[in-house]
Each structure stands twice: as structure tokens, then as C-alpha cells.
Design a protein around this motif. Structure first.
Motif, PDB file in Angstrom:
ATOM      1  N   LEU A   1       0.828  -1.188   0.000  1.00  0.00           N
ATOM      2  CA  LEU A   1       0.000   0.000   0.000  1.00  0.00           C
ATOM      3  C   LEU A   1       0.873   1.252   0.000  1.00  0.00           C
ATOM      4  CD1 LEU A   1      -2.573  -0.972   2.770  1.00  0.00           C
ATOM      5  CD2 LEU A   1      -2.894  -1.127   0.325  1.00  0.00           C
ATOM      6  N   SER A   2       0.510   2.193  -0.804  1.00  0.00           N
ATOM      7  CA  SER A   2       1.221   3.467  -0.826  1.00  0.00           C
ATOM      8  C   SER A   2       0.651   4.383   0.253  1.00  0.00           C
ATOM      9  CB  SER A   2       1.059   4.142  -2.180  1.00  0.00           C
ATOM     10  OG  SER A   2       1.585   3.351  -3.199  1.00  0.00           O
ATOM     11  N   PRO A   3       1.525   5.070   1.006  1.00  0.00           N
ATOM     12  CA  PRO A   3       1.008   5.996   2.018  1.00  0.00           C
ATOM     13  C   PRO A   3       0.343   7.191   1.350  1.00  0.00           C
ATOM     14  CG  PRO A   3       3.400   6.133   1.890  1.00  0.00           C
ATOM     15  CD  PRO A   3       2.973   5.025   0.973  1.00  0.00           C
ATOM     16  N   GLY A   4      -0.706   7.674   1.978  1.00  0.00           N
ATOM     17  CA  GLY A   4      -1.389   8.832   1.426  1.00  0.00           C
ATOM     18  C   GLY A   4      -2.746   9.053   2.053  1.00  0.00           C
ATOM     19  N   ILE A   5      -3.462  10.011   1.495  1.00  0.00           N
ATOM     20  CA  ILE A   5      -4.785  10.395   1.971  1.00  0.00           C
ATOM     21  C   ILE A   5      -5.778  10.184   0.834  1.00  0.00           C
ATOM     22  CG2 ILE A   5      -6.200  12.297   2.860  1.00  0.00           C
ATOM     23  CD1 ILE A   5      -3.965  11.470   4.788  1.00  0.00           C
ATOM     24  N   TYR A   6      -6.889   9.536   1.122  1.00  0.00           N
ATOM     25  CA  TYR A   6      -7.970   9.358   0.158  1.00  0.00           C
ATOM     26  C   TYR A   6      -8.933  10.518   0.324  1.00  0.00           C
ATOM     27  CZ  TYR A   6      -6.224   4.675  -0.672  1.00  0.00           C
ATOM     28  OH  TYR A   6      -5.430   3.622  -1.022  1.00  0.00           O
ATOM     29  N   VAL A   7      -9.275  11.170  -0.783  1.00  0.00           N
ATOM     30  CA  VAL A   7     -10.132  12.345  -0.745  1.00  0.00           C
ATOM     31  C   VAL A   7     -11.372  12.135  -1.604  1.00  0.00           C
ATOM     32  CG1 VAL A   7      -8.177  13.897  -0.338  1.00  0.00           C
ATOM     33  CG2 VAL A   7      -8.961  13.483  -2.671  1.00  0.00           C
ATOM     34  N   CYS A   8     -12.383  12.959  -1.377  1.00  0.00           N
ATOM     35  CA  CYS A   8     -13.603  12.940  -2.177  1.00  0.00           C
ATOM     36  C   CYS A   8     -13.255  13.413  -3.588  1.00  0.00           C
ATOM     37  CB  CYS A   8     -14.652  13.854  -1.553  1.00  0.00           C
ATOM     38  SG  CYS A   8     -16.153  14.015  -2.550  1.00  0.00           S
ATOM     39  N   SER A   9     -13.666  12.667  -4.594  1.00  0.00           N
ATOM     40  CA  SER A   9     -13.354  13.034  -5.980  1.00  0.00           C
ATOM     41  C   SER A   9     -14.137  14.258  -6.447  1.00  0.00           C
ATOM     42  CB  SER A   9     -13.618  11.857  -6.922  1.00  0.00           C
ATOM     43  OG  SER A   9     -14.984  11.516  -6.919  1.00  0.00           O
ATOM     44  N   LYS A  10     -15.224  14.591  -5.756  1.00  0.00           N
ATOM     45  CA  LYS A  10     -16.022  15.763  -6.143  1.00  0.00           C
ATOM     46  C   LYS A  10     -15.545  17.050  -5.494  1.00  0.00           C
ATOM     47  CE  LYS A  10     -20.318  13.598  -7.476  1.00  0.00           C
ATOM     48  NZ  LYS A  10     -21.750  13.564  -7.291  1.00  0.00           N
ATOM     49  N   CYS A  11     -15.216  16.995  -4.193  1.00  0.00           N
ATOM     50  CA  CYS A  11     -14.894  18.240  -3.489  1.00  0.00           C
ATOM     51  C   CYS A  11     -13.472  18.290  -2.941  1.00  0.00           C
ATOM     52  CB  CYS A  11     -15.896  18.488  -2.368  1.00  0.00           C
ATOM     53  SG  CYS A  11     -15.737  17.338  -0.985  1.00  0.00           S
ATOM     54  N   GLY A  12     -12.772  17.158  -2.918  1.00  0.00           N
ATOM     55  CA  GLY A  12     -11.399  17.135  -2.444  1.00  0.00           C
ATOM     56  C   GLY A  12     -11.229  17.033  -0.936  1.00  0.00           C
ATOM     57  N   TYR A  13     -12.332  16.893  -0.192  1.00  0.00           N
ATOM     58  CA  TYR A  13     -12.216  16.810   1.265  1.00  0.00           C
ATOM     59  C   TYR A  13     -11.580  15.482   1.665  1.00  0.00           C
ATOM     60  CZ  TYR A  13     -13.283  17.557   6.154  1.00  0.00           C
ATOM     61  OH  TYR A  13     -13.175  17.745   7.509  1.00  0.00           O
ATOM     62  N   GLU A  14     -10.726  15.509   2.684  1.00  0.00           N
ATOM     63  CA  GLU A  14     -10.029  14.318   3.155  1.00  0.00           C
ATOM     64  C   GLU A  14     -10.991  13.348   3.835  1.00  0.00           C
ATOM     65  OE1 GLU A  14      -7.233  16.264   5.728  1.00  0.00           O
ATOM     66  OE2 GLU A  14      -5.734  16.333   4.132  1.00  0.00           O
ATOM     67  N   LEU A  15     -10.916  12.069   3.425  1.00  0.00           N
ATOM     68  CA  LEU A  15     -11.818  11.057   3.966  1.00  0.00           C
ATOM     69  C   LEU A  15     -11.099  10.012   4.810  1.00  0.00           C
ATOM     70  CD1 LEU A  15     -13.925  10.441   0.742  1.00  0.00           C
ATOM     71  CD2 LEU A  15     -14.522  11.890   2.689  1.00  0.00           C
ATOM     72  N   PHE A  16     -10.086   9.367   4.240  1.00  0.00           N
ATOM     73  CA  PHE A  16      -9.420   8.248   4.900  1.00  0.00           C
ATOM     74  C   PHE A  16      -7.905   8.350   4.731  1.00  0.00           C
ATOM     75  CE2 PHE A  16     -13.444   6.680   3.104  1.00  0.00           C
ATOM     76  CZ  PHE A  16     -14.105   6.298   4.256  1.00  0.00           C
ATOM     77  N   SER A  17      -7.182   7.806   5.699  1.00  0.00           N
ATOM     78  CA  SER A  17      -5.734   7.678   5.605  1.00  0.00           C
ATOM     79  C   SER A  17      -5.414   6.278   5.103  1.00  0.00           C
ATOM     80  CB  SER A  17      -5.114   7.869   6.998  1.00  0.00           C
ATOM     81  OG  SER A  17      -3.786   7.410   7.001  1.00  0.00           O
ATOM     82  N   SER A  18      -4.335   6.154   4.348  1.00  0.00           N
ATOM     83  CA  SER A  18      -3.934   4.828   3.882  1.00  0.00           C
ATOM     84  C   SER A  18      -3.573   3.921   5.057  1.00  0.00           C
ATOM     85  CB  SER A  18      -2.757   4.926   2.911  1.00  0.00           C
ATOM     86  OG  SER A  18      -1.649   5.525   3.541  1.00  0.00           O
ATOM     87  N   GLY A  19      -3.248   4.509   6.209  1.00  0.00           N
ATOM     88  CA  GLY A  19      -2.955   3.717   7.403  1.00  0.00           C
ATOM     89  C   GLY A  19      -4.168   2.992   7.951  1.00  0.00           C
ATOM     90  N   ALA A  20      -5.374   3.436   7.589  1.00  0.00           N
ATOM     91  CA  ALA A  20      -6.612   2.801   8.044  1.00  0.00           C
ATOM     92  C   ALA A  20      -7.159   1.828   6.996  1.00  0.00           C
ATOM     93  CB  ALA A  20      -7.665   3.855   8.366  1.00  0.00           C
ATOM     94  N   LYS A  21      -6.443   1.664   5.873  1.00  0.00           N
ATOM     95  CA  LYS A  21      -6.899   0.769   4.805  1.00  0.00           C
ATOM     96  C   LYS A  21      -6.401  -0.643   5.077  1.00  0.00           C
ATOM     97  CE  LYS A  21      -6.861   0.232  -0.186  1.00  0.00           C
ATOM     98  NZ  LYS A  21      -6.365   0.731  -1.454  1.00  0.00           N
ATOM     99  N   TYR A  22      -7.219  -1.628   4.733  1.00  0.00           N
ATOM    100  CA  TYR A  22      -6.800  -3.017   4.880  1.00  0.00           C
ATOM    101  C   TYR A  22      -7.393  -3.846   3.745  1.00  0.00           C
ATOM    102  CZ  TYR A  22     -11.426  -4.174   6.677  1.00  0.00           C
ATOM    103  OH  TYR A  22     -12.765  -4.363   6.798  1.00  0.00           O
ATOM    104  N   GLN A  23      -6.829  -5.011   3.534  1.00  0.00           N
ATOM    105  CA  GLN A  23      -7.295  -5.916   2.481  1.00  0.00           C
ATOM    106  C   GLN A  23      -8.583  -6.591   2.934  1.00  0.00           C
ATOM    107  OE1 GLN A  23      -5.713  -6.142  -0.505  1.00  0.00           O
ATOM    108  NE2 GLN A  23      -7.484  -7.280  -1.171  1.00  0.00           N
TER     109      GLN A  23
END
Length: 76
Positions: A1-23
Motif C-alpha cells: 500500500l502506498s502511504p497517502g490520503i484518500y479524498v472525495c473526488s467531487k470536493c477534495g475533502y479528506e476522507l481516509f488515511s492509507s494507514g486505516a486501509k486493509y485488504q
């Protein structure tokens, strides 16, 4: 997994951190927590089923489920 921030594709607001992502077994990204307390909004679509929306643009993300990586843990 690449570190980063997942954002809303419409408004750009930050939603999730890659640290909270899992398979997860689903083909969709799965996260155990949001980046900010106000990243998402939940509403009851039908009894026992919560729909998750981005808080700012109200884009539908998915359902809020209790089948996270640990027993009883929630996932987005």
C-alpha cells in the motif's frame, strides 16, 4: 500500500488515511476509520443498513458494516 490520503473526488475533502486501509474480500477499498470525525455522514437506508456519504458533497461511498478486520470492528 502506498502511504497517502484518500479524498472525495467531487470536493477534495479528506476522507481516509492509507494507514486505516486493509485488504478485504470485497473488490472495494476498506477502511477501519475516517481521517476526520466529520469526513462522512451515515444514514439508515433500511433497518440495520447504514449508507455512508461524504459529509461535504454527499457522494455515496458504500454501506457502513460491522465486518472489519477484528471481530465486531466497523469498516467503511
Amino acid at each position: 500500500l502506498s502511504p497517502g490520503i484518500y479524498v472525495c473526488s467531487k470536493c477534495g475533502y479528506e476522507l481516509f488515511s492509507s494507514g486505516a486501509k486493509y485488504q478485504h474480500s470485497s473488490p472495494w477499498p476498506a477502511f477501519t476509520e475516517t481521517l476526520h470525525a466529520d469526513s462522512v455522514a451515515k444514514y439508515e437506508e433500511r433497518p440495520g443498513a447504514l449508507k455512508v456519504l461524504t459529509k461535504t458533497s454527499r457522494s455515496v461511498l458504500h454501506e457502513f458494516l460491522n465486518d472489519g478486520p477484528k471481530r465486531g470492528q466497523s469498516r467503511f
